[in-house]
Motif scaffolding. Structure first.
Motif, PDB file in Angstrom:
ATOM      1  N   ASP A   2      39.868  35.775  38.579  1.00 40.44           N
ATOM      2  CA  ASP A   2      39.058  36.092  39.672  1.00 40.44           C
ATOM      3  C   ASP A   2      39.170  37.451  39.772  1.00 40.44           C
ATOM      4  O   ASP A   2      40.050  38.129  39.778  1.00 40.44           O
ATOM      5  CB  ASP A   2      39.680  35.363  40.612  1.00 40.44           C
ATOM      6  CG  ASP A   2      39.141  33.914  40.257  1.00 40.44           C
ATOM      7  OD1 ASP A   2      37.947  33.682  40.138  1.00 40.44           O
ATOM      8  OD2 ASP A   2      39.785  33.251  40.640  1.00 40.44           O
ATOM      9  N   PRO A   4      38.569  39.155  42.993  1.00 43.65           N
ATOM     10  CA  PRO A   4      38.085  39.612  44.505  1.00 43.65           C
ATOM     11  C   PRO A   4      37.900  41.029  44.730  1.00 43.65           C
ATOM     12  O   PRO A   4      38.154  42.336  44.319  1.00 43.65           O
ATOM     13  CB  PRO A   4      39.727  39.514  44.874  1.00 43.65           C
ATOM     14  CG  PRO A   4      40.719  39.965  44.407  1.00 43.65           C
ATOM     15  CD  PRO A   4      40.135  39.927  42.962  1.00 43.65           C
ATOM     16  N   THR A  32      38.087  46.207  43.014  1.00 47.46           N
ATOM     17  CA  THR A  32      38.542  45.401  43.735  1.00 47.46           C
ATOM     18  C   THR A  32      39.706  46.984  44.950  1.00 47.46           C
ATOM     19  O   THR A  32      40.270  47.332  44.637  1.00 47.46           O
ATOM     20  CB  THR A  32      39.398  44.666  43.318  1.00 47.46           C
ATOM     21  OG1 THR A  32      39.552  43.283  42.563  1.00 47.46           O
ATOM     22  CG2 THR A  32      40.388  43.425  44.097  1.00 47.46           C
TER      23      THR A  32
END
Length: 79
Positions: A2, A4, A32
């Motif tokens: 992932d 984010p 991010t």
């Protein structure tokens, strides 16, 4: 893995400190945005984090409205 949009990172963690996490995160997910949260407002740590690209730096105990404004600003900067 992932990636984010936003990460809130504490300075004190068991395995590595927040600056190390910020550096590693920047390598694997440059887009991010990072907000640093810490118990101690050390000007040198603040400067290092901000120079490394943190969107905001807060000391624990920050007013929730100020923290949420920082989160919103960081989120908006990605658009």
């Amino acid at each position: 893995m992932d990636r984010p949009d936003l990460a809130v990172i504490d300075m004190l963690m068991p395995v590595m400190n927040g600056l190390e996490v910020q550096t590693r995160l920047r390598r694997v997910s440059p887009s991010t945005r990072v907000i640093v949260l810490t118990a101690q407002d050390d000007p040198s740590i603040r400067r290092i984090a901000m120079n490394a690209g943190a969107s905001a730096f807060f000391t624990k105990g920050v007013e929730s409205s100020d923290f949420l404004a920082g989160v919103k600003a960081a989120g908006d900067s990605g658009n």
